[in-house]
Write a protein that holds these residues in place. Structure first.
Motif, short mmCIF file in Angstrom:
data_model
loop_
_atom_site.label_atom_id
_atom_site.label_comp_id
_atom_site.label_asym_id
_atom_site.label_seq_id
_atom_site.Cartn_x
_atom_site.Cartn_y
_atom_site.Cartn_z
N ARG A 1 -18.53 -30.27 -0.72
CA ARG A 1 -18.76 -29.04 -1.47
C ARG A 1 -17.76 -28.91 -2.62
N LYS B 1 -36.06 -25.88 3.94
CA LYS B 1 -36.50 -27.07 4.70
C LYS B 1 -37.87 -27.52 4.20
N SER C 1 -30.56 -35.18 4.45
CA SER C 1 -30.32 -36.44 5.16
C SER C 1 -31.58 -37.29 5.28
N CYS D 1 -21.34 -32.98 0.80
CA CYS D 1 -20.87 -32.18 1.94
C CYS D 1 -19.44 -31.68 1.78
N ARG E 1 -33.81 -20.36 4.95
CA ARG E 1 -33.55 -21.71 5.46
C ARG E 1 -34.87 -22.46 5.72
N PHE F 1 -28.14 -23.33 2.99
CA PHE F 1 -28.34 -24.69 2.50
C PHE F 1 -29.04 -25.50 3.60
N THR F 2 -29.58 -26.60 3.17
CA THR F 2 -30.21 -27.49 4.17
C THR F 2 -29.83 -28.93 3.81
N PRO F 3 -29.58 -29.80 4.82
CA PRO F 3 -29.16 -31.16 4.51
C PRO F 3 -30.30 -32.00 3.92
N CYS G 1 -23.95 -37.92 2.43
CA CYS G 1 -24.21 -36.55 2.89
C CYS G 1 -24.40 -35.61 1.71
N TYR G 2 -25.64 -35.12 1.53
CA TYR G 2 -25.93 -34.17 0.46
C TYR G 2 -26.66 -32.96 1.03
N ASN G 3 -26.46 -31.83 0.36
CA ASN G 3 -27.15 -30.60 0.79
C ASN G 3 -27.88 -29.99 -0.40
N GLY H 1 -28.55 -26.34 -1.65
CA GLY H 1 -28.13 -24.97 -1.36
C GLY H 1 -28.76 -23.97 -2.30
#
Ligand SMILES: Nc1ncnc2c1ncn2[C@@H]1O[C@H](COP(=O)(O)OP(=O)(O)OP(=O)(O)O)[C@@H](O)[C@H]1O
Ligand SMILES: [Mg+2]
Length: 425
Positions: free
Chosen positions: A112, A48, A137, A110, A44, A133-135, A144-146, A148
């Motif tokens: 998914r 990031k 933002s 988000c 994680r 996963f990490t957002p 809203c996207y991640n 992963g």
């Protein structure tokens, strides 16, 4: 040892063993989860850091930083983030955190429901469900996207890291469990053997008691004046003593025979032997017995080649044992059938009776030393449980085989096969 104590000890040790195995698995599982947590935390942080670097790159390209991405659609994302750049940033970060695993990655919304861009394996499902996963933002404030990531070899990698301890524990547990069951099996077998030996001793004492007391009573009578003066009576009691003595001798011989088989000091006198002659000799010996009582003996000597390489003395004993059992274990009038036939390699001799038969569970054990089918008090048939053990040991020693077919209350057929030449192939 008392049966109840054995059961109690077994239950306690089984519970203790179960407890040890359970706690071992519990700690192994805990340690695995701890490692997984550490691993996931590292991933994680790496993600990031990847996103931060991505932002730096994009900031250099855009005039108004994050704000410019506020209303991006999925297609814009594909154009904005260059896949090669993203891949190399992720690889770089993973290397930095010393995670040398192959990975699949992607950007997804988000909900998914699908991967918008990235690198996935045969199925996207693993990536979409990955907890790693990490957002994104800071790049797209409104949508809203991640980002992963999924590692196909994660489980093996973590287990491999636990390596020696994990596989060592499983190996030791396996040794412990197999040793435990082997010990139980051996205790049970020893217990059974000791019970059978006790039965044997009881039977033997019982069998010896009758002739000894008959001999003793006859001897006592022979000391009396009234008897000694009557030659007929002297003759009668002398005959009783002689017969009972022979009976005793026969029983001692059988017990000794079993002891010899036990010490594996069996020596065979192998010579060309006529199997039919051996069968006839047994039948002659039993003939009187059959004529005196309501017993019937059928003989079908069908074999054409009857000369085998065998120990004549033991062959006679083997056939006698089978016929004796046929008579002993028949409740009504025994009908015994002895049949012989050939195949290319030897001769078969079968002894069939119309007796009480043997149940399936007992069939497997009747050739064991001292084994007697437990009949409670119903059939008061005496024996040592040695006859069939003797038969099997000797037939095996002559490179033959013995088989039995039996149905309860219908009868049994014991068949021995002896090869023409008993040389081992
Ligand atoms: N023909 C048969 N029919 C039914 N049961 C049999 C027959 N032959 C053997 N058995 C069973 O197998 C057991 C073992 O037989 P085995 O001949 O070894 O011992 P035994 O006859 O009890 O004693 P021993 O032969 O030593 O005097 C017997 O106790 C009997 O219960
Ligand atoms: Mg017997």
């Amino acid at each position: 040892m008392n049966r109840r104590i054995i059961i109690l000890v077994l239950v306690i040790t089984s519970l203790a063993l179960g407890g040890i195995i359970f706690s071992q698995f519990f700690w192994m599982n805990k340690s695995y989860h701890l490692r997984r947590e550490q691993f996931e935390n590292k991933v994680r942080i790496a993600l990031k850091s990847t996103v931060n670097q991505l932002m730096e790159h994009n900031r250099a390209d855009m005039h108004s930083g994050c704000q410019s991405f506020c209303c991006l659609s999925d297609t814009n994302i594909q154009q904005t983030i260059h896949p090669d750049l993203l891949d190399s940033l992720i690889r770089h970060e993973l290397d930095y955190y010393q995670i040398p695993l192959e990975y699949e990655y992607g950007v997804f919304n988000c909900a998914r429901d699908s991967v918008i861009m990235g690198k996935t394996g045969s199925t996207e499902e693993n990536l979409l469900q990955s907890p790693l996963f990490t957002p994104l933002s800071c790049l797209w404030k409104r949508n809203c996207y991640n980002l992963g990531i999924y590692f196909p070899g994660q489980q093996n990698y973590l287990l491999g890291q636990m390596g020696v301890w994990f596989f060592g524990s499983i190996f030791l547990i396996l040794i412990l469990v197999s040793g435990y069951f082997l010990t139980i099996f051996m205790i049970m077998r020893q217990k059974k053997l000791s019970e059978m030996k006790t039965d044997f001793m009881n039977n033997m004492t019982h069998e010896f008691k009758t002739p000894i007391s008959t001999i003793s009573a006859s001897c006592e009578l022979l000391t009396q004046e009234a008897i000694t003066s009557n030659p007929e009576k002297v003759k009668k009691y002398a005959r009783i003593i002689f017969d009972e003595n022979n009976r005793l001798k026969g029983q001692v011989d059988r017990a000794l025979q079993a002891a010899l088989l036990d010490q594996q000091t069996l020596s065979l006198n192998l010579e060309p032997t006529d199997a039919h002659e051996a069968v006839n000799e047994v039948i002659t010996n039993y003939g009187v017995h059959f004529r005196k009582s309501h017993k019937t003996l059928f003989v079908n000597l069908n074999a054409e080649k009857t000369i085998i390489h065998a120990d004549r003395h033991h062959l006679i004993n083997i056939i006698a044992n089978l016929i004796e059992n046929g008579i002993k274990y028949t409740e009504g009038e025994p009908k015994i059938t002895v049949t012989t036939w050939n195949d290319d390699s030897g001769i078969f001799i079968s002894v069939e009776d119309n007796g009480i038969g043997i149940s399936k569970e007992n069939l497997r054990q009747i050739f064991s030393r001292f084994y007697r089918v437990s009949t409670g008090n119903v059939h008061n048939v005496k024996g040592f449980g040695l006859g069939l053990y003797y038969v099997k040991t000797l037939v095996d020693a002559m490179n033959g085989s013995v088989s039995v077919q039996s149905e309860q209350k219908k009868g049994s057929t014991f068949t021995i096969f002896l090869p023409f030449s008993c040389e081992k192939q």
